[in-house]
Design a protein around this motif. Sequence first.
Motif, mmCIF file in Angstrom:
data_model
loop_
_atom_site.group_PDB
_atom_site.id
_atom_site.type_symbol
_atom_site.label_atom_id
_atom_site.label_comp_id
_atom_site.label_asym_id
_atom_site.label_seq_id
_atom_site.Cartn_x
_atom_site.Cartn_y
_atom_site.Cartn_z
ATOM 1 N N TYR A 12 0.849 -1.201 0.000
ATOM 2 C CA TYR A 12 0.000 0.000 0.000
ATOM 3 C C TYR A 12 0.878 1.243 0.000
ATOM 4 O O TYR A 12 1.750 1.408 0.837
ATOM 5 C CB TYR A 12 -0.907 -0.006 1.238
ATOM 6 N N LYS A 15 -0.147 8.174 -0.384
ATOM 7 C CA LYS A 15 0.122 9.343 -1.222
ATOM 8 C C LYS A 15 0.047 10.641 -0.425
ATOM 9 O O LYS A 15 0.669 11.628 -0.796
ATOM 10 C CB LYS A 15 -0.847 9.373 -2.391
ATOM 11 N N TRP A 20 -3.209 10.330 6.013
ATOM 12 C CA TRP A 20 -3.192 8.942 6.458
ATOM 13 C C TRP A 20 -2.976 8.861 7.971
ATOM 14 O O TRP A 20 -3.637 8.093 8.664
ATOM 15 C CB TRP A 20 -2.116 8.150 5.705
ATOM 16 N N TYR A 23 -6.065 9.787 9.614
ATOM 17 C CA TYR A 23 -6.999 8.666 9.449
ATOM 18 C C TYR A 23 -6.722 7.573 10.483
ATOM 19 O O TYR A 23 -7.639 7.056 11.113
ATOM 20 C CB TYR A 23 -6.894 8.128 8.022
ATOM 21 N N LYS A 43 -8.984 1.817 0.040
ATOM 22 C CA LYS A 43 -8.887 2.059 -1.405
ATOM 23 C C LYS A 43 -8.984 3.550 -1.693
ATOM 24 O O LYS A 43 -8.314 4.061 -2.574
ATOM 25 C CB LYS A 43 -9.987 1.297 -2.141
ATOM 26 N N ASN A 44 -9.859 4.239 -0.958
ATOM 27 C CA ASN A 44 -10.026 5.677 -1.152
ATOM 28 C C ASN A 44 -9.803 6.354 0.201
ATOM 29 O O ASN A 44 -10.726 6.492 1.005
ATOM 30 C CB ASN A 44 -11.415 5.980 -1.701
ATOM 31 N N LEU A 45 -8.562 6.773 0.453
ATOM 32 C CA LEU A 45 -8.182 7.337 1.743
ATOM 33 C C LEU A 45 -9.022 8.565 2.081
ATOM 34 O O LEU A 45 -9.539 8.687 3.191
ATOM 35 C CB LEU A 45 -6.693 7.702 1.742
ATOM 36 N N LYS A 46 -9.176 9.477 1.157
ATOM 37 C CA LYS A 46 -9.926 10.705 1.428
ATOM 38 C C LYS A 46 -11.363 10.392 1.811
ATOM 39 O O LYS A 46 -11.892 10.944 2.786
ATOM 40 C CB LYS A 46 -9.895 11.641 0.227
ATOM 41 N N LYS A 47 -11.998 9.520 1.068
ATOM 42 C CA LYS A 47 -13.391 9.167 1.350
ATOM 43 C C LYS A 47 -13.529 8.557 2.751
ATOM 44 O O LYS A 47 -14.410 8.948 3.524
ATOM 45 C CB LYS A 47 -13.904 8.178 0.299
ATOM 46 N N GLU A 48 -12.655 7.621 3.096
ATOM 47 C CA GLU A 48 -12.721 6.971 4.415
ATOM 48 C C GLU A 48 -12.363 7.942 5.532
ATOM 49 O O GLU A 48 -12.978 7.931 6.598
ATOM 50 C CB GLU A 48 -11.806 5.737 4.448
#
Length: 186
Positions: A12, A15, A20, A23, A43-48
């Motif tokens: 993984y 970016k 992160w 998060y 899969k979608n860091l911003k969304k999570e």
Amino acid sequence: MPSIKICVRNGYKVKDASMWVDYIDLLEYFHLDTRNAHYVCPKNLKKEHDKLMTRKNRVEAKRKAEEARKNAKQWEAEYKAKKGMYFGICFGNEDIQIAVITSVADIADEGEAMHHCVYSNRYFNKDNSLILSARDKEGNRLETIELDLRTLEIVQSRGKCNGTTPYHDQIVSLVKDNIGLFRKAA
């Protein structure tokens, strides 16, 4: 940090390191498994991240509201002593009912529901300020009214988020038409 090892093991690539790390802090806040690739390698860091941030904001807002209600208890006796003579004043028409708010806890609820500062700015503690709530016939809040007890004039009447409502002029008129109730109570 085990989360970093999980990222390396799963190939993984982070970016946006600061997002992160935030998060991962959110995962820890919610006691989610920071040793599980499902959480650590989204899969979608911003969304999570945004989903957990929204959830945290809701939790914190609820915590603050509960804290405000607890703090309100300490002011109840003083509020009743200062403003109790006006409790029970209510008036209205077929569409709108206006009443004096009779407790600090109810003022806290009003501020929370209407998304304005009536509680946080301690209007309940201002000597010459009386707070009223205007509601529709179903009991839904329309506007919160501040009345100056020295002049018996409306200082402000605000809807949700300090906005105005289609009922604003009618509310102001109802208060002005019933100002004698406040004179009698004083």
